[in-house]
Scaffold this active site. Structure first.
Site, PDB file in Angstrom:
ATOM      1  N   CYS A  23       8.880   4.673 -14.152  1.00 17.08           N
ATOM      2  CA  CYS A  23       9.453   6.011 -13.994  1.00 17.08           C
ATOM      3  C   CYS A  23      10.711   5.988 -13.128  1.00 17.08           C
ATOM      4  O   CYS A  23      10.920   6.897 -12.324  1.00 17.08           O
ATOM      5  CB  CYS A  23       8.433   6.971 -13.403  1.00 17.08           C
ATOM      6  SG  CYS A  23       7.014   7.186 -14.465  1.00 17.08           S
ATOM      7  N   LYS A  73      -2.618   8.666  -4.549  1.00 18.53           N
ATOM      8  CA  LYS A  73      -2.039   7.393  -4.106  1.00 18.53           C
ATOM      9  C   LYS A  73      -2.449   7.062  -2.673  1.00 18.53           C
ATOM     10  O   LYS A  73      -2.072   6.028  -2.144  1.00 18.53           O
ATOM     11  CB  LYS A  73      -0.515   7.452  -4.186  1.00 18.53           C
ATOM     12  CG  LYS A  73       0.022   7.546  -5.605  1.00 18.53           C
ATOM     13  CD  LYS A  73       1.518   7.369  -5.617  1.00 18.53           C
ATOM     14  CE  LYS A  73       2.175   8.027  -6.798  1.00 18.53           C
ATOM     15  NZ  LYS A  73       2.142   7.208  -8.024  1.00 18.53           N
ATOM     16  N   ASP A 105      10.774  12.976  -1.285  1.00 20.48           N
ATOM     17  CA  ASP A 105       9.655  12.500  -2.087  1.00 20.48           C
ATOM     18  C   ASP A 105       8.965  11.407  -1.270  1.00 20.48           C
ATOM     19  O   ASP A 105       9.485  10.298  -1.150  1.00 20.48           O
ATOM     20  CB  ASP A 105      10.197  11.957  -3.414  1.00 20.48           C
ATOM     21  CG  ASP A 105       9.127  11.248  -4.231  1.00 20.48           C
ATOM     22  OD1 ASP A 105       7.975  11.147  -3.767  1.00 20.48           O
ATOM     23  OD2 ASP A 105       9.460  10.794  -5.343  1.00 20.48           O
ATOM     24  N   GLN A 136       5.378   7.392  -1.812  1.00 16.52           N
ATOM     25  CA  GLN A 136       5.085   6.003  -1.469  1.00 16.52           C
ATOM     26  C   GLN A 136       5.169   5.757   0.032  1.00 16.52           C
ATOM     27  O   GLN A 136       4.992   4.631   0.473  1.00 16.52           O
ATOM     28  CB  GLN A 136       6.039   5.046  -2.218  1.00 16.52           C
ATOM     29  CG  GLN A 136       5.938   5.109  -3.733  1.00 16.52           C
ATOM     30  CD  GLN A 136       4.625   4.536  -4.282  1.00 16.52           C
ATOM     31  OE1 GLN A 136       3.850   3.902  -3.568  1.00 16.52           O
ATOM     32  NE2 GLN A 136       4.371   4.798  -5.562  1.00 16.52           N
ATOM     33  N   HIS A 160      12.405   8.205  -8.303  1.00 17.84           N
ATOM     34  CA  HIS A 160      11.394   8.292  -9.363  1.00 17.84           C
ATOM     35  C   HIS A 160      11.791   9.480 -10.242  1.00 17.84           C
ATOM     36  O   HIS A 160      12.395  10.439  -9.754  1.00 17.84           O
ATOM     37  CB  HIS A 160      10.046   8.540  -8.681  1.00 17.84           C
ATOM     38  CG  HIS A 160       8.859   8.569  -9.595  1.00 17.84           C
ATOM     39  ND1 HIS A 160       8.539   9.652 -10.370  1.00 17.84           N
ATOM     40  CD2 HIS A 160       7.906   7.636  -9.840  1.00 17.84           C
ATOM     41  CE1 HIS A 160       7.422   9.383 -11.043  1.00 17.84           C
ATOM     42  NE2 HIS A 160       7.018   8.177 -10.741  1.00 17.84           N
TER      43      HIS A 160
HETATM   44  C1  LIG Z   1       8.141   7.654  -5.575  1.00 16.48           C
HETATM   45  C2  LIG Z   1       7.266   8.480  -6.457  1.00 16.48           C
HETATM   46  N1  LIG Z   1       7.571   9.779  -6.675  1.00 16.48           N
HETATM   47  C3  LIG Z   1       6.818  10.575  -7.451  1.00 16.48           C
HETATM   48  C4  LIG Z   1       5.697  10.103  -8.083  1.00 16.48           C
HETATM   49  C5  LIG Z   1       4.921  11.033  -8.946  1.00 16.48           C
HETATM   50  O1  LIG Z   1       3.651  11.271  -8.430  1.00 16.48           O
HETATM   51  P1  LIG Z   1       2.594  12.067  -9.309  1.00 16.48           P
HETATM   52  O2  LIG Z   1       2.464  11.328 -10.596  1.00 16.48           O
HETATM   53  O3  LIG Z   1       1.330  12.022  -8.529  1.00 16.48           O
HETATM   54  O4  LIG Z   1       3.122  13.431  -9.492  1.00 16.48           O
HETATM   55  C6  LIG Z   1       5.338   8.752  -7.880  1.00 16.48           C
HETATM   56  C7  LIG Z   1       4.149   8.178  -8.525  1.00 16.48           C
HETATM   57  O5  LIG Z   1       4.150   7.839  -9.677  1.00 16.48           O
HETATM   58  C8  LIG Z   1       6.133   7.943  -7.063  1.00 16.48           C
HETATM   59  O6  LIG Z   1       5.829   6.667  -6.869  1.00 16.48           O
END
Ligand SMILES: Cc1ncc(COP(=O)(O)O)c(C=O)c1O
Ligand SMILES: Cc1ncc(COP(=O)(O)O)c(C=O)c1O
Lengths: 403, 123, 403, 123
Positions: free
Chosen positions: A359, A219, A193, A196, A116
């Site tokens: 993203c 989430k 990260d 998910q 992401h």
């Molecule tokens: C795999 C992953 N990493 C990072 C993020 C970023 O999370 P946040 O927008 O809560 O900072 C997301 C969600 O959009 C995600 O799915």
């Protein structure tokens, strides 16, 4: 399958026709979470730390209790390893900024092509700034990590390995333990990260072996405005702080300051207090179900949906065609139709999905998604086979507009 | 635009564009993309004495972006350059394209921005 | 005086004996704010941006609407100048990190001795890192800014002037416009910490003339987890982004990225959506009263309290002894007793105050507060003369424990 | 500790300390401050053959920090060094100081930390 879950989520009462398949972006909130937030503001609201009055004692206790719950939820050694951030993105940036001082020209930072942007752009920018070398571990056509490539990319010059646990595009659960052990062998710091994964599968940060793990509250049934960064105590203790201000200091002299203990050292200013209380309730809710059960539920949905999706030849699926080691996220396109149009059609049928690059532009390019626009349907505990059927029916219907 | 996008006029427009292609003898050209979804529009415009004589476009993307590109091409023909340059987003979206739901506004505006970029260049 | 205000704040219903004098740390929340948050989660919850379905459209609209309201509230030119952060501290750090590239060895950064740590430690650390020179503008014995000193400290080498609008210790409203115009003359960038002004007095960022203004939602009736950074469009446009991730990018290539338009460029990841909705309701509430009226209310309280405090010779007050140009914050000690003990006694009498250094160690040292521990009583719209009387009575009573 | 702090035993202790001062012939000394509120405790300790013979303290701060410094001094006398070094926070707060409300725990612990620092040093 979990049953009757929707009744715990007021949003479905207020939107009776809603088929919500965008939990990958943010989950809905159970009544208990919403109530916990309200209850906090109505009964206990005060700033934490240093308040000597009862209200402040209560709010501090609730904040600490939240950290304890989150720590136990991910099997951290202690709540002092839990830093609350505003979202996962801040957590990942915190690690990047705090480790920046250790990166020299020519050092290698290894990430995967399936990150992401939150776990990609920080490292890309760090590499640019420090003239370090950014390397990408590849995935195969279905988005599964290429471990052979990982072994080649991680070398003696690798300082940091950052990797997503579960892809928000393909739903693949990556073998992070293996990548982490490769990284450990060469002495690299590992950052996961887990945005998910933590909401969808049991996560044990100690077993995983990483040095840092970041995820978001919103989430995993919790409120917006809060993220979690777990960090190994040794690292948190020796790392430079990132944001400067109140509560993260011990003493402030005119030209010098000293820092507070962890985790406060990384929590400058007023933290997300009501959000921490909400997250606490979210963890309770998930514990009430059991994370094994959550995963099982998604696995059953995956088998069901995958079977149907693969039988429609106007659908191009990006991600695994088998139900193993994945969660219930499906990213696809309808041949000949644009993702935005398809997503809007689904909305017209009451189905909330997301269209765009999710993203993860580099991954979508890698998987051959034209213009990187795709539709994503992501399921969670409150989704059932009826929701899956609605999606499948709508996608069948769409066929007539193709070509 | 709301309801079934595939039965909406814009979808039909996108399917049967009247001005798709590349002019042989254009005096102006300009491009605009929306990298976040891959929408893209390129205009080819022939201006004579400050008046737009002919317009065509190439591009790819969703129905809203491609249909509004076509509609804007049609509308611009015969207009004076200044008139097109001063066209406001609101007017474009509501009076020319005929209304666009909030989520698709970005898609629709790609064409207006491409057109303005083309005309802003000295021919 | 505003009357019957407490009835809008559920915390007083649930804590009928609570005399809350810690609004300087965080304010209580009116029912309308709590309801707005709940309503959002129960009816409209979805992630913003790029969602093509109705729920996401609604949540995006609510988020944008919130920015519009905040922009009008502080008289910003446009909502695109409003960046939502997690708190004021993040906003100030954002400015520091984003401007860091412009600071060279020997450059001067000028702040005041009365800064909260949030507007002090970031600049101190920037100065250390860049070998820049940090200078402090002094205050007088009552905490009022020494403008003559300001004129001396701000020179042709000054690049940044950072100053608090209202002190969270003394309640003094500083003449920021004058300091800003001195800074402008030498071409310095100006940053204002408006944490204690925006909730209490009318603020017009354009009249003020600053380049950046930061404040928190939670001190102005809004939720925790959200802060506001207003920045002049020209600066925001040319500044480097601070946090990297989703939504702040336009394109992500493997080794290069381009940035989104402002303000998204500065809002990486999922923003505080429900919190933005809550802040919106808070602004509505304040507008319903009128900020002139809020200030008037506090001025009347100040006159009342000041008179009584100054008549007690066992009380040492830190801050102005006159009611002009200040808000209703009172920081004091009881001679011969420790602040923690006094604060606990006040709590025993049902009065919530704060004791400690109030994140302003240098100022407390400057004002001669021994060990920097003091008691702070801070008033807001829901406080009335009965609350003031309770404080005064308790402080009279405390006298018998002195010596 | 809750209720009126000025009528609490700790306040009285703090007012009439039994061990305030500086030993002439100490073998160990250690200091701990809580910079956030200015609490400070310095211990002077005389150890003979691994046993604590005499303890005094100096310092300043709130009643809880100063009273618990005095109480801990009293408790430590006659104990073996290891016994004091292994004293747990919980035990100290509950059984020795006699219970401390959450907000004042930091105040109370300053003395325990100062004592441990003193004894951890080689004499
Ligand atoms: C795999 C992953 N990493 C990072 C993020 C970023 O999370 P946040 O927008 O809560 O900072 C997301 C969600 O959009 C995600 O799915
Ligand atoms: C003057 C001042 N600046 C900055 C802050 C920090 O605000 P926050 O904790 O919301 O980041 C505060 C509040 O504690 C304050 O009073």
């Amino acid at each position: 399958m979990l049953t009757n879950m929707k009744s715990h989520f007021p949003v479905f009462e207020n939107n009776p026709n809603l088929i919500y398949l965008d939990s990958g972006a943010t989950s809905q909130k159970p009544r208990t979470v919403i109530d916990a937030i309200r209850d906090f503001y109505e009964k206990h609201n005060a700033n934490i730390h240093r308040g000597i009055y009862s209200l402040s004692v209560r709010s501090t206790q609730k904040y600490e209790e939240s950290k304890g719950k989150v720590a136990r939820f991910i099997k951290a050694r202690s709540p002092s390893e839990i830093v609350y951030t505003k979202n996962a993105t801040e957590g990942l940036n915190l690690v990047m900024y705090s480790l920046a001082g250790r990166i020299r020209e020519g050092d290698e930072i290894v990430i995967t092509i399936s990150e992401h942007h939150a776990n990609l752009v920080p490292w890309q920018q760090l590499a640019k700034r420090k003239r370090a070398i950014l390397k990408y571990i590849d995935v195969d056509e279905e988005g599964r990590l290429n471990l052979k490539d990982a072994r080649q990319k991680i070398t003696g010059r690798t300082r940091i390995v950052a990797i997503n646990h579960v892809s928000n595009v393909t739903g693949v659960i990556h073998p992070v333990e293996e990548v982490i052990s490769m990284a450990k062998k060469v002495g690299a710091i590992t950052v996961v990260d887990a945005c998910q994964s933590v909401p969808h599968i049991p996560v044990d940060v100690r077993k995983m072996g990483a040095d840092f793990v970041a995820f978001s509250g919103h989430k995993m049934l919790g409120p917006t405005g809060i993220g979690v960064l777990w960090g190994r105590e040794e690292f948190l203790k020796e790392m430079e702080p990132f944001l400067f201000g109140g509560d993260m200091i011990e003493t402030v002299e005119l030209y010098e300051s000293t820092w507070n203990d962890i985790p406060m050292k990384f929590e400058a200013g007023t933290p997300p207090i009501a959000e921490a209380v909400g997250l606490s309730a979210a963890v309770d809710f998930l514990n009430g179900i059991g994370m094994e059960e959550v995963y099982e539920h998604e696995r059953r949905i995956t088998e069901y949906v995958l079977d149907k999706l693969l039988s429609m030849d106007h659908i191009v699926l990006y991600g695994p065609r088998t139900p193993e080691d994945r969660i219930a996220i499906f990213t696809f396109n309808v041949k000949g139709l644009h993702a935005h149009d398809v997503a809007q059609f689904l909305d017209y049928r009451g189905i909330a999905t997301r269209s765009g690059h999710h993203c993860a532009q580099p991954l979508l390019r890698r998987l051959g998604a034209e213009g990187t626009s795709t539709v994503r349907a992501s399921f969670y505990i409150y989704n059932d086979s009826r929701d899956a059927d609605a999606l499948i029916e709508a996608l069948k219907e769409v066929k007539k507009y193709v070509g | 635009m709301s309801g079934n996008p595939f039965e909406h006029p814009l979808f039909i427009y996108a399917k049967y564009p009247r001005h798709r292609g590349r002019l042989e003898d254009f005096t102006h050209t300009g491009q605009k993309g929306n990298p976040s979804c891959g929408d893209e529009v390129v205009y080819y415009i022939r201006v004579e004495d400050g008046r737009i004589e002919e317009v065509s476009f190439e591009g790819r993307g969703c129905s809203v972006s491609q249909a509004s590109a076509d509609i804007l091409a049609e509308w611009a023909m015969g207009k004076r350059v200044e008139e097109v340059l001063s066209l406001e987003e609101e007017t474009f979206l509501n009076d020319i394209v005929g209304g666009v739901i909030p989520t698709r506004i970005r898609c629709a505006l790609v064409s207006l921005q491409a057109m303005k970029r083309a005309l802003a260049e000295r021919g």
